[in-house]
Design an enzyme around this catalytic site. Structure first.
Site, PDB file in Angstrom:
ATOM      1  N   ASP A 117      44.820  67.392  39.904  1.00  8.80           N
ATOM      2  CA  ASP A 117      44.707  67.866  38.518  1.00  8.80           C
ATOM      3  C   ASP A 117      45.652  69.050  38.382  1.00  8.80           C
ATOM      4  O   ASP A 117      45.311  70.154  38.804  1.00  8.80           O
ATOM      5  CB  ASP A 117      43.261  68.261  38.246  1.00  8.80           C
ATOM      6  N   GLU A 150      47.333  75.927  31.798  1.00 10.30           N
ATOM      7  CA  GLU A 150      46.373  75.033  31.137  1.00 10.30           C
ATOM      8  C   GLU A 150      44.972  75.375  31.603  1.00 10.30           C
ATOM      9  O   GLU A 150      44.042  75.506  30.807  1.00 10.30           O
ATOM     10  CB  GLU A 150      46.707  73.573  31.480  1.00 10.30           C
ATOM     11  N   GLU A 151      44.817  75.538  32.908  1.00  8.87           N
ATOM     12  CA  GLU A 151      43.484  75.701  33.501  1.00  8.87           C
ATOM     13  C   GLU A 151      42.793  76.988  33.057  1.00  8.87           C
ATOM     14  O   GLU A 151      41.575  77.077  33.087  1.00  8.87           O
ATOM     15  CB  GLU A 151      43.571  75.656  35.034  1.00  8.87           C
ATOM     16  N   ASP A 175      46.588  63.689  32.338  1.00 10.34           N
ATOM     17  CA  ASP A 175      45.638  64.668  32.872  1.00 10.34           C
ATOM     18  C   ASP A 175      44.247  64.040  32.947  1.00 10.34           C
ATOM     19  O   ASP A 175      43.279  64.596  32.440  1.00 10.34           O
ATOM     20  CB  ASP A 175      45.628  65.908  31.971  1.00 10.34           C
TER      21      ASP A 175
HETATM   22 ZN   LIG Z   1      43.981  69.101  34.215  1.00  8.96          ZN
END
Ligand SMILES: [Zn+2]
Length: 400
Positions: A117, A150-151, A175
């Site tokens: 991820d 993003e995280e 994703d």
């Molecule tokens: Zn992700």
């Protein structure tokens, strides 16, 4: 199911993935992985002039090494521009990951997460460019977008300049876990926090002179729950979820530091999610009312109350694609060509897709094998990775 019309080099695709999984790049520290991706793209023949970083990191309110990585691939046939996106960063639990192959999986050594991820997405985008160029496959103009942070809050996607995406008409974001699952919508999120300033007093000698901030917080949360705003929220005018994630003091310390002092300060932080932005806001306002009520209930011997400062703000907006929108139709048709029945899903968590959609680019999110993400059991399902690669190549090359 393999499709002979898609010239995917499976071994090369797995090599790219193994290499990117081994590059550390936790959220906010994406410089090394961006360099590795740029190098890989140059190796396969993408000119350096087509690869650039934007300045989104200057607008992200957290330290961020670099901006989003954007790559333009000129079309080899006319057609509206397509955008393929994924995120460069991994969760902090991936730091030091040592990927290794175990049967049909890639796993970590069990002490860290893996970073599939979204390194599966990162590898997929590079595999896409490589396959298109090596086999001279006809395709419309394509932009590749690798976002940062993003995280830690979808920051790269939020802060990008839509003009940098070359007028793309749709986006395929990578994703997800299974190739058959198409994420066509996701909730929006509202964050809220409250600072409660009470008054300290000796809890044994003069408790009546104190105003307990922890008591205000406790009463408020009970009120919020009784009014139906905690956890799963179902009301006649909307539905959603909420949570109280942090109940503490200043700078991450506990609220209060001794049993014999009436607690003078508490900080509480939570979130609310809903498919409707207005309802997520409404949940946050439900908490606000609960804190106001609790404020009035906790008084010292002179009738004074605590100061309660409540604030809330949108973290990301919700979105939902129509099932007959061009990007959903394209993905569904591509899956059908691969012999896979599409499963359209609505996500209860935000994705870069929320912001890309907000920027005006209808975005579907596809899966490429990431599994058990954000845990030390994380692995990559290589069969799904391969399917995801084929799906991406097909979506890039298919006529309408
Ligand atoms: Zn992700």
């Amino acid at each position: 199911m393999s499709n002979p019309s898609i010239p995917l080099d499976v071994a090369a695709a797995e090599e790219h993935l193994m290499r990117f999984l081994a590059v550390e790049g936790v959220t906010g520290q994406e410089a090394n992985i961006a360099a590795a991706v740029s190098d890989a793209l140059k190796m396969i023949g993408v000119p350096a002039s087509a690869i650039r970083l934007d300045d989104a990191n200057k607008r992200i309110p957290l330290p961020t090494e670099i901006g989003n990585l954007i790559v333009d691939l000129p079309g080899t046939r006319p057609g509206p521009r397509l955008l393929f996106s994924t995120h460069l960063d991994t969760v902090p639990l991936c730091a030091g990951a040592k990927p290794r192959r175990e049967g049909d999986r890639i796993v970590s050594d069990g002490t860290t997460a893996l970073g599939g991820d979204a390194r599966t997405g990162v590898a997929l985008l590079v595999v896409l460019a490589e396959t298109l160029m090596k086999h001279r496959l006809p395709h419309p103009p394509i932009t590749l977008l690798f976002t940062v942070r993003e995280e830690s809050g979808l920051h790269g996607a939020r802060e990008l300049n839509p003009a940098d995406l070359g007028g793309a008409v749709m986006c395929i974001n990578v994703d997800g876990m299974l190739a058959k699952d198409l994420i066509i919508g996701a909730v929006g999120q509202e964050n809220w926090e409250v600072e409660i300033k009470g008054r300290a007093s000796h809890a044994g000698v003069a408790p009546e002179k104190g105003i307990s901030a922890t008591l205000v917080g406790a009463i408020a949360l009970t009120e919020a729950r009784q009014a139906g705003w905690f956890g799963k929220v179902v009301k006649p005018d909307g539905r959603g979820t909420s949570n109280v994630g942090i109940f503490g003091g200043k700078d991450g310390k506990p609220a209060g530091d001794a049993t014999n002092v009436v607690t003078d300060y508490a900080f509480i932080k939570g979130e609310a999610r809903s498919p409707e932005a207005a309802f997520a806001t409404k949940i946050a306002k439900g908490y606000k009312e609960a804190f106001a009520k609790a404020q009035g209930e906790v008084k010292d011997h002179e009738g004074q109350t605590a100061e309660v400062a409540f604030s809330h703000q949108t973290s990301y907006p919700p979105f939902k694609l129509a099932e007959n929108s061009p990007v959903v139709k394209r993905a569904t048709k591509a899956l059908e060509m691969l012999g896979i029945e599409a499963n359209c899903l609505f996500s209860n968590g935000g994705l870069d897709a929320n912001w890309l959609d907000k920027h005006g680019i209808p975005t579907i999110t596809i899966g490429a094998g990431q599994a058990e993400i954000h845990t030390v059991k994380e692995y990559v399902n290589l069969a799904e990775y391969e399917k995801g690669c084929r799906l991406g190549i097909l979506m890039a090359t298919m006529e309408e």
